[in-house]
Design a protein around this motif. Structure first.
Motif, PDB file in Angstrom:
ATOM      1  N   ILE A 177     -21.617  -2.378 -20.592  1.00  0.00           N
ATOM      2  CA  ILE A 177     -21.542  -0.643 -19.766  1.00  0.00           C
ATOM      3  C   ILE A 177     -23.417  -1.079 -19.419  1.00  0.00           C
ATOM      4  O   ILE A 177     -24.222  -0.230 -20.318  1.00  0.00           O
ATOM      5  N   LEU A 178     -23.332  -0.234 -18.195  1.00  0.00           N
ATOM      6  CA  LEU A 178     -25.028  -0.159 -18.343  1.00  0.00           C
ATOM      7  C   LEU A 178     -25.049   1.392 -17.980  1.00  0.00           C
ATOM      8  O   LEU A 178     -26.714   1.318 -18.218  1.00  0.00           O
ATOM      9  N   LYS A 179     -24.615   1.809 -17.232  1.00  0.00           N
ATOM     10  CA  LYS A 179     -24.812   2.817 -16.896  1.00  0.00           C
ATOM     11  C   LYS A 179     -23.373   3.867 -16.673  1.00  0.00           C
ATOM     12  O   LYS A 179     -22.481   3.469 -16.338  1.00  0.00           O
ATOM     13  N   LYS A 180     -23.470   5.528 -17.039  1.00  0.00           N
ATOM     14  CA  LYS A 180     -21.790   5.953 -16.683  1.00  0.00           C
ATOM     15  C   LYS A 180     -22.521   6.739 -15.385  1.00  0.00           C
ATOM     16  O   LYS A 180     -23.256   7.472 -15.264  1.00  0.00           O
ATOM     17  N   LEU A 181     -21.530   6.423 -14.531  1.00  0.00           N
ATOM     18  CA  LEU A 181     -21.362   7.282 -13.538  1.00  0.00           C
ATOM     19  C   LEU A 181     -20.593   8.826 -13.802  1.00  0.00           C
ATOM     20  O   LEU A 181     -19.911   8.863 -14.569  1.00  0.00           O
ATOM     21  N   ASN A 182     -21.554   9.877 -13.042  1.00  0.00           N
ATOM     22  CA  ASN A 182     -20.144  11.339 -13.101  1.00  0.00           C
ATOM     23  C   ASN A 182     -18.991  11.475 -12.083  1.00  0.00           C
ATOM     24  O   ASN A 182     -20.104  11.160 -10.793  1.00  0.00           O
ATOM     25  N   LYS A 183     -17.931  11.273 -12.532  1.00  0.00           N
ATOM     26  CA  LYS A 183     -17.896  11.797 -11.557  1.00  0.00           C
ATOM     27  C   LYS A 183     -16.994  12.485 -10.399  1.00  0.00           C
ATOM     28  O   LYS A 183     -16.239  12.744  -9.696  1.00  0.00           O
ATOM     29  N   LYS A 184     -17.493  13.481 -11.043  1.00  0.00           N
ATOM     30  CA  LYS A 184     -18.499  14.860  -9.702  1.00  0.00           C
ATOM     31  C   LYS A 184     -19.201  14.375  -8.759  1.00  0.00           C
ATOM     32  O   LYS A 184     -18.894  14.481  -7.252  1.00  0.00           O
ATOM     33  N   GLU A 185     -19.578  13.316  -8.576  1.00  0.00           N
ATOM     34  CA  GLU A 185     -20.248  12.938  -7.338  1.00  0.00           C
ATOM     35  C   GLU A 185     -20.343  11.839  -7.120  1.00  0.00           C
ATOM     36  O   GLU A 185     -20.250  10.923  -6.367  1.00  0.00           O
ATOM     37  N   CYS A 186     -18.582  10.949  -7.802  1.00  0.00           N
ATOM     38  CA  CYS A 186     -18.404   9.881  -6.741  1.00  0.00           C
ATOM     39  C   CYS A 186     -16.686  10.420  -5.565  1.00  0.00           C
ATOM     40  O   CYS A 186     -16.414  11.660  -6.016  1.00  0.00           O
ATOM     41  N   ILE A 187     -17.131   9.472  -4.528  1.00  0.00           N
ATOM     42  CA  ILE A 187     -16.436  10.242  -3.461  1.00  0.00           C
ATOM     43  C   ILE A 187     -15.610   9.242  -3.078  1.00  0.00           C
ATOM     44  O   ILE A 187     -15.191   8.141  -3.664  1.00  0.00           O
ATOM     45  N   PHE A 188     -14.388   9.787  -3.167  1.00  0.00           N
ATOM     46  CA  PHE A 188     -12.991   9.196  -2.650  1.00  0.00           C
ATOM     47  C   PHE A 188     -12.403   8.898  -1.806  1.00  0.00           C
ATOM     48  O   PHE A 188     -12.129  10.619  -1.089  1.00  0.00           O
ATOM     49  N   HIS A 189     -13.474   9.103  -0.111  1.00  0.00           N
ATOM     50  CA  HIS A 189     -13.204   8.647   0.481  1.00  0.00           C
ATOM     51  C   HIS A 189     -12.087   7.985   1.244  1.00  0.00           C
ATOM     52  O   HIS A 189     -10.765   7.427   0.586  1.00  0.00           O
ATOM     53  N   LYS A 190     -11.609   8.358   2.704  1.00  0.00           N
ATOM     54  CA  LYS A 190     -10.534   7.711   2.755  1.00  0.00           C
ATOM     55  C   LYS A 190     -10.216   7.416   4.271  1.00  0.00           C
ATOM     56  O   LYS A 190     -11.409   8.148   5.192  1.00  0.00           O
ATOM     57  N   SER A 191     -10.188   6.358   4.643  1.00  0.00           N
ATOM     58  CA  SER A 191      -9.932   5.782   6.301  1.00  0.00           C
ATOM     59  C   SER A 191      -9.628   6.852   7.305  1.00  0.00           C
ATOM     60  O   SER A 191      -7.885   6.854   6.943  1.00  0.00           O
ATOM     61  N   GLU A 192      -9.514   7.011   8.502  1.00  0.00           N
ATOM     62  CA  GLU A 192      -8.531   7.445   9.252  1.00  0.00           C
ATOM     63  C   GLU A 192      -7.161   6.727   9.486  1.00  0.00           C
ATOM     64  O   GLU A 192      -6.420   7.449   9.847  1.00  0.00           O
ATOM     65  N   TYR A 193      -7.157   5.330   9.663  1.00  0.00           N
ATOM     66  CA  TYR A 193      -6.125   4.294   9.267  1.00  0.00           C
ATOM     67  C   TYR A 193      -5.883   3.907   8.790  1.00  0.00           C
ATOM     68  O   TYR A 193      -7.240   2.988   7.947  1.00  0.00           O
ATOM     69  N   GLU A 194      -4.785   3.444   7.394  1.00  0.00           N
ATOM     70  CA  GLU A 194      -5.296   3.495   5.868  1.00  0.00           C
ATOM     71  C   GLU A 194      -3.753   2.173   6.455  1.00  0.00           C
ATOM     72  O   GLU A 194      -2.860   1.995   6.712  1.00  0.00           O
ATOM     73  N   TYR A 195      -4.631   0.830   5.816  1.00  0.00           N
ATOM     74  CA  TYR A 195      -4.179  -1.043   5.908  1.00  0.00           C
ATOM     75  C   TYR A 195      -3.973  -1.245   4.718  1.00  0.00           C
ATOM     76  O   TYR A 195      -5.121  -1.586   3.854  1.00  0.00           O
ATOM     77  N   ILE A 196      -2.743  -1.663   4.677  1.00  0.00           N
ATOM     78  CA  ILE A 196      -2.828  -2.792   3.266  1.00  0.00           C
ATOM     79  C   ILE A 196      -2.445  -3.806   3.818  1.00  0.00           C
ATOM     80  O   ILE A 196      -2.041  -4.451   4.515  1.00  0.00           O
ATOM     81  N   GLY A 197      -3.098  -4.357   4.426  1.00  0.00           N
ATOM     82  CA  GLY A 197      -4.119  -6.128   4.996  1.00  0.00           C
ATOM     83  C   GLY A 197      -3.333  -5.837   6.541  1.00  0.00           C
ATOM     84  O   GLY A 197      -4.071  -4.845   6.906  1.00  0.00           O
ATOM     85  N   TYR A 198      -2.304  -6.618   6.880  1.00  0.00           N
ATOM     86  CA  TYR A 198      -1.963  -6.539   8.298  1.00  0.00           C
ATOM     87  C   TYR A 198      -1.132  -5.472   8.627  1.00  0.00           C
ATOM     88  O   TYR A 198      -1.274  -5.208   9.686  1.00  0.00           O
ATOM     89  N   ASN A 199      -0.620  -4.670   7.694  1.00  0.00           N
ATOM     90  CA  ASN A 199      -0.045  -3.520   8.100  1.00  0.00           C
ATOM     91  C   ASN A 199      -0.339  -2.200   7.180  1.00  0.00           C
ATOM     92  O   ASN A 199      -1.039  -1.581   6.164  1.00  0.00           O
ATOM     93  N   LYS A 200       0.360  -0.962   8.092  1.00  0.00           N
ATOM     94  CA  LYS A 200       0.118   0.764   7.288  1.00  0.00           C
ATOM     95  C   LYS A 200       0.397   0.253   6.375  1.00  0.00           C
ATOM     96  O   LYS A 200       1.384   0.040   5.771  1.00  0.00           O
ATOM     97  N   LYS A 201      -0.522   1.989   5.698  1.00  0.00           N
ATOM     98  CA  LYS A 201       0.108   2.440   4.586  1.00  0.00           C
ATOM     99  C   LYS A 201       1.617   2.269   4.830  1.00  0.00           C
ATOM    100  O   LYS A 201       2.861   1.648   3.232  1.00  0.00           O
ATOM    101  N   GLU A 202       1.926   3.601   5.511  1.00  0.00           N
ATOM    102  CA  GLU A 202       3.572   3.599   5.445  1.00  0.00           C
ATOM    103  C   GLU A 202       4.513   2.599   5.718  1.00  0.00           C
ATOM    104  O   GLU A 202       5.738   2.261   5.087  1.00  0.00           O
ATOM    105  N   LYS A 203       3.673   1.672   6.022  1.00  0.00           N
ATOM    106  CA  LYS A 203       4.878   0.156   6.452  1.00  0.00           C
ATOM    107  C   LYS A 203       5.156  -0.001   4.694  1.00  0.00           C
ATOM    108  O   LYS A 203       6.219  -1.201   4.764  1.00  0.00           O
TER     109      LYS A 203
END
Length: 203
Positions: A177-203
């Motif tokens: 471990i070189l540094k511990k991160l502040n969980k409150k500062e970590c951004i859990f972003h999401k894309s408008e279109y969510e793909y798992i490989g070549y397929n949309k997440k819902e598929k």
């Protein structure tokens, strides 16, 4: 794709395919992944699925990368092991990678090593990598390692043990471990279109 479709695609000039394929539902990924962390380009798709120059996985793989046993890999959203140049992903055991985790060029992830006493024998251990991780250039992740969410692996690190709590920067050989991160500062972003490989997440 079946053999007939592949022959048709090979015979059709690329400038026509580039222009018309994105308008077909099956190829929406060419447009909808454009602004994501792992955009799927026409060239990458064509090399992998039509010319068959890379492994037949359900996600894009760079032509210089090697993914061994992709059927043992479970990928999350925008996570494509082998997408970057020079990756070596060896999935004799299971590899699980969470959503929005990125893998830099020349990264190695392996799930098996030779026995110290009989190099014909493989000792297999699964690898788990959490969400929103970043595996830096040239890092190597060894069998049995578990990395929690938001684990940042520094370039060139050799990861020999687990950091399953995540929210850390690790580096060195062996990684520590070189540094511990502040969980409150970590951004859990999401894309408008969510793909798992070549397929949309819902598929």
């Amino acid at each position: 794709m079946n053999r007939i479709k592949i022959i048709i695609l090979k015979l059709t000039p690329n400038f026509i395919l580039r222009r018309f394929l994105p308008f077909l539902n099956r190829f929406k990924f060419l447009i909808e992944t454009k602004n994501t962390q792992t955009p799927i380009t026409f060239d990458m798709w064509y090399q992998q699925k039509v010319r068959k120059t890379t492994q037949n996985a359900n996600w894009p793989i760079h032509q210089t990368s090697k993914v061994y046993k992709p059927e043992n890999i479970k990928c999350g959203i925008e996570t494509s092991p082998g997408y970057s140049p020079g990756n070596y992903i060896q999935a004799m055991g299971k590899i699980t990678i969470g959503d929005y985790t990125q893998i830099a060029p020349n990264v190695g992830i392996i799930t098996a090593n030779h026995s110290l006493y009989d190099n014909r024998e493989h000792i297999i251990k699964n690898v788990e990598i959490g969400r929103y991780c970043w595996i830096g250039m040239g890092a190597i992740i060894l069998p049995g390692v578990i990395l929690g969410d938001y684990t940042i692996v520094a370039a060139g690190a050799i990861v020999t043990k687990s950091f399953d709590n995540g929210f850390v920067v690790i580096g060195g050989n062996p990684a520590r471990i070189l540094k511990k991160l502040n969980k409150k500062e970590c951004i859990f972003h999401k894309s408008e279109y969510e793909y798992i490989g070549y397929n949309k997440k819902e598929k």
